[in-house]
Write a protein that holds these residues in place. Structure first.
Motif, short mmCIF file in Angstrom:
data_model
loop_
_atom_site.label_atom_id
_atom_site.label_comp_id
_atom_site.label_asym_id
_atom_site.label_seq_id
_atom_site.Cartn_x
_atom_site.Cartn_y
_atom_site.Cartn_z
N TRP A 43 67.24 32.56 57.66
CA TRP A 43 66.91 32.85 56.26
C TRP A 43 66.35 34.26 56.13
O TRP A 43 66.72 35.01 55.23
CB TRP A 43 65.92 31.80 55.73
CG TRP A 43 65.57 32.01 54.30
CD1 TRP A 43 66.27 31.57 53.22
CD2 TRP A 43 64.44 32.71 53.77
NE1 TRP A 43 65.64 31.96 52.06
CE2 TRP A 43 64.51 32.66 52.37
CE3 TRP A 43 63.37 33.37 54.36
CZ2 TRP A 43 63.55 33.23 51.54
CZ3 TRP A 43 62.41 33.96 53.54
CH2 TRP A 43 62.51 33.89 52.14
N GLY A 44 65.46 34.64 57.06
CA GLY A 44 64.90 36.00 57.03
C GLY A 44 65.97 37.05 57.23
O GLY A 44 65.98 38.08 56.54
N ASP A 45 66.89 36.81 58.16
CA ASP A 45 67.99 37.76 58.39
C ASP A 45 68.89 37.88 57.16
O ASP A 45 69.30 38.98 56.79
CB ASP A 45 68.84 37.32 59.60
CG ASP A 45 68.11 37.47 60.92
OD1 ASP A 45 67.09 38.20 60.98
OD2 ASP A 45 68.55 36.82 61.90
N GLU A 46 69.20 36.75 56.54
CA GLU A 46 70.10 36.75 55.37
C GLU A 46 69.47 37.43 54.15
O GLU A 46 70.17 37.92 53.28
CB GLU A 46 70.51 35.33 55.01
CG GLU A 46 71.44 34.70 56.02
CD GLU A 46 71.68 33.21 55.79
OE1 GLU A 46 71.02 32.61 54.90
OE2 GLU A 46 72.50 32.64 56.53
N ASN A 47 68.16 37.46 54.10
CA ASN A 47 67.44 38.04 52.96
C ASN A 47 66.64 39.27 53.34
O ASN A 47 65.69 39.65 52.65
CB ASN A 47 66.53 36.98 52.32
CG ASN A 47 67.31 35.85 51.72
OD1 ASN A 47 67.88 36.00 50.64
ND2 ASN A 47 67.39 34.73 52.42
N GLU A 48 67.03 39.91 54.45
CA GLU A 48 66.25 41.01 55.02
C GLU A 48 66.01 42.14 54.03
O GLU A 48 64.87 42.59 53.85
CB GLU A 48 66.97 41.55 56.26
CG GLU A 48 66.23 42.70 56.91
CD GLU A 48 66.95 43.22 58.14
OE1 GLU A 48 66.45 44.21 58.69
OE2 GLU A 48 67.99 42.66 58.54
N ARG A 104 66.16 42.29 50.71
CA ARG A 104 65.30 41.88 49.60
C ARG A 104 63.86 41.71 50.05
O ARG A 104 62.92 42.16 49.37
CB ARG A 104 65.84 40.58 49.00
CG ARG A 104 65.06 40.10 47.81
CD ARG A 104 65.67 38.86 47.24
NE ARG A 104 65.02 38.49 45.99
CZ ARG A 104 65.42 37.51 45.23
NH1 ARG A 104 66.50 36.80 45.56
NH2 ARG A 104 64.79 37.22 44.13
N LEU A 105 63.65 41.04 51.18
CA LEU A 105 62.30 40.81 51.67
C LEU A 105 61.60 42.11 52.03
O LEU A 105 60.42 42.30 51.70
CB LEU A 105 62.33 39.86 52.88
CG LEU A 105 62.73 38.42 52.56
CD1 LEU A 105 62.98 37.64 53.84
CD2 LEU A 105 61.66 37.74 51.71
N ILE A 109 58.19 43.25 50.25
CA ILE A 109 57.00 43.44 51.08
C ILE A 109 56.49 44.87 50.96
O ILE A 109 55.29 45.11 50.84
CB ILE A 109 57.29 43.06 52.55
CG1 ILE A 109 57.52 41.55 52.65
CG2 ILE A 109 56.15 43.50 53.47
CD1 ILE A 109 58.12 41.09 53.97
N SER A 110 57.39 45.84 50.95
CA SER A 110 57.00 47.24 50.81
C SER A 110 56.34 47.47 49.45
O SER A 110 55.31 48.14 49.35
CB SER A 110 58.21 48.17 50.93
OG SER A 110 58.74 48.10 52.22
N LYS A 111 56.93 46.91 48.40
CA LYS A 111 56.39 47.05 47.05
C LYS A 111 54.99 46.43 46.98
O LYS A 111 54.07 47.01 46.42
CB LYS A 111 57.33 46.38 46.05
CG LYS A 111 57.32 47.02 44.68
CD LYS A 111 58.25 46.29 43.72
CE LYS A 111 59.70 46.57 44.04
NZ LYS A 111 60.62 45.94 43.07
#
Length: 122
Positions: A101-106, A108-109, A113-115
């Motif tokens: 899930w983390g890889d597929e949404n890398e 966007r995440l 997270i940066s924002k």
């Protein structure tokens, strides 16, 4: 001695898994042990941002929750190896799904997270 500020809340499965897996490096430790990295020095190399002390504390907690087992070989210097218990192995598919899930949404995440990090620092 450590004393909890907030009492344990073990009312549902999410509370229970949160208590067992709470800790920045625990999921990665379980994954790397499953991948065959069993010695503390190997785990330290795989997670260089974590201090040896923190890794040892989290490994000890994983051991107390019966997710990993520790073998100390009677040699000088002592040799220590960790392995997943049968109970710990049941978490690997769950960790795998989370990683996918983390890889597929890398993208966007990372953006979110940066924002969020920028908003907190300003």
């Amino acid at each position: 001695m450590y004393e909890r500020k907030i009492p344990l809340n073990l009312n549902c499965g999410l509370d229970l898994i949160g208590e067992v897996l709470y800790g920045k490096w625990k999921i990665r430790l379980l994954w790397f042990i499953n991948e065959g990295f069993q010695r503390p020095s190997e785990l330290q190399r795989k997670i260089p941002d974590a201090s040896r002390r923190v890794l040892n504390i989290q490994l000890k907690e994983l051991e107390s929750h019966e997710l990993v087992s520790k073998v100390i070989y009677p040699v000088v210097p002592p040799k220590v190896e960790y392995s997943l218990t049968d109970f710990g192995k049941t978490l690997i598919p769950v960790i795998s799904v989370l990683g996918t899930w983390g890889d597929e949404n890398e993208v966007r995440l990372r953006t979110l997270i940066s924002k969020s990090s920028e908003n907190l620092s300003s």
